[in-house]
Design an enzyme around this catalytic site. Structure first.
Site, PDB file in Angstrom:
ATOM      1  N   MET A  16       0.871  -1.184   0.000  1.00  0.00           N
ATOM      2  CA  MET A  16       0.000   0.000   0.000  1.00  0.00           C
ATOM      3  C   MET A  16       0.900   1.223   0.000  1.00  0.00           C
ATOM      4  SD  MET A  16      -3.031  -1.061   2.664  1.00  0.00           S
ATOM      5  CE  MET A  16      -3.830   0.538   2.473  1.00  0.00           C
ATOM      6  N   CYS A 107      -2.721  -0.566  -9.590  1.00  0.00           N
ATOM      7  CA  CYS A 107      -2.909   0.679  -8.840  1.00  0.00           C
ATOM      8  C   CYS A 107      -4.017   1.513  -9.475  1.00  0.00           C
ATOM      9  CB  CYS A 107      -1.615   1.480  -8.794  1.00  0.00           C
ATOM     10  SG  CYS A 107      -1.784   3.038  -7.875  1.00  0.00           S
ATOM     11  N   ASN A 208      -7.238 -11.405  -4.026  1.00  0.00           N
ATOM     12  CA  ASN A 208      -7.027 -10.194  -3.238  1.00  0.00           C
ATOM     13  C   ASN A 208      -8.284  -9.335  -3.295  1.00  0.00           C
ATOM     14  OD1 ASN A 208      -5.462  -7.078  -3.816  1.00  0.00           O
ATOM     15  ND2 ASN A 208      -5.506  -8.052  -1.823  1.00  0.00           N
ATOM     16  N   GLY A 209      -8.580  -8.666  -2.186  1.00  0.00           N
ATOM     17  CA  GLY A 209      -9.680  -7.716  -2.161  1.00  0.00           C
ATOM     18  C   GLY A 209     -10.780  -8.088  -1.185  1.00  0.00           C
TER      19      GLY A 209
END
Length: 325
Positions: A16, A107, A208-209
């Site tokens: 991040m 991103c 992911n997520g």
């Protein structure tokens, strides 16, 4: 299905930008939970960057093996769109001791996308392929190249094509954030689309997520069919999520939810580490930034954030942070 979920599956710590730095990686990997981590992206434009840029983003390079103090591998991430520049910087990373190079095609930041980076490339799978291939050729099998994508830029029409482009280019594994760029971080995450992608590629795919709880972990793995997952915002919100998942995998036992006292102790330790080399006013901002992440799904964390968000003295902030813990 229960046996499979309990006894396999790795967990990665997602990068991040501006949030998960080397100190944060250190803190989050001190307990058994994560199997690997990825750095904030090194922004590549049109030149080979000097070593100091790589050391800034990945200070772990200075003391091989490239890992956190707890021994969890740290993978270096590059973000860019020029294949030649990415290749040159991948070689630089290899020369400096990187154990792998991850390419960021996920991103969603507007500034990054306006400068032709991150998820912007998902509009043209051929460009994803060219970027991955250039890096894979440059590394020549000495270390692996991996990639991260989203389900697309504005829609999901090219999700499978972009995933196939990473494989064709030479990626060893693929992380998929289960939303498009335009969806940002708005729920829900479309884990079933990761399953669709997984059926069209032969390399390992990592989900992911929106994996915030043990139930989310179960659903993400079930709907995606993936063995491995990555945690990002949820690892900051609850530093004990990965260890709780690992404990559940090993024993089938559900540990209690992380208390505020546990979360506050991480912020205290983080502040103590950061103030060794940063001014207190900067550390105050960083602590509040992490605390803001902890508000997700925790009324107690939100109440504490509201109570201390206007405090500007670091010691006063930390004293008040744990006053009710």
């Amino acid at each position: 299905m229960v046996v499979n979920l309990l006894h396999n599956g790795r967990i990665g710590l997602a990068p991040m930008e501006g949030v998960i730095d080397a100190l944060t990686r250190d803190l989050l990997t001190r307990q058994a939970g994560f199997d690997w981590t990825v750095t904030e992206f090194v922004r590549v434009v049109d030149a080979c960057l000097p070593p100091r840029v790589f050391y800034k983003h990945c200070p772990e390079l200075a003391q091989p093996p490239v890992a956190t103090p707890s021994g969890i591998p740290v993978h270096l991430q590059l973000l860019g769109s020029d294949p030649s520049a990415l290749a040159a910087n991948a070689r630089q990373a290899l020369h400096l001791g990187a154990m792998s190079v991850d390419l960021n095609f996920g991103c969603p930041a507007k500034l990054v996308n306006r400068h032709d980076g991150g998820a912007a490339l998902l509009r043209q799978p051929e460009r994803v392929y060219q970027a991955v291939k250039a890096v894979a050729d440059a590394l020549d099998g000495e270390i692996p190249v991996t990639a991260k994508i989203r389900l697309g830029f504005s829609d999901r029409r090219l999700a499978v094509a972009c995933a196939q482009a990473t494989e064709a280019g030479g990626a060893a594994h693929l992380v998929v954030h289960a939303r498009t760029r335009d969806e940002g971080y708005r729920p829900p995450a479309h884990w079933e689309w990761i399953g669709k992608i997984r059926r069209h590629v032969s390399i390992p795919v990592v989900a992911n997520g929106d994996i915030w709880t043990l139930e989310d972990y179960w659903k993400a793995r079930t709907l995606s069919g993936c063995d491995d997952v990555m945690l990002g915002r949820s690892a900051l919100a609850d530093p004990w999520l990965a260890p709780r998942i690992r404990h559940w995998q090993a024993t089938g036992e559900r540990l209690p939810e992380s208390s505020w006292a546990m979360r506050a102790s991480v912020l205290q330790e983080y502040a103590a580490l950061q103030r060794q080399h940063l001014p207190d006013r900067v550390v105050v901002s960083l602590v509040k930034q992490w605390l803001a992440q902890m508000r997700q799904g925790s009324d107690e964390a939100n109440q504490n954030f509201q109570r201390v968000k206007r405090l500007t003295d670091l010691d006063h902030l930390l004293d008040n942070l744990v006053a009710d813990a």
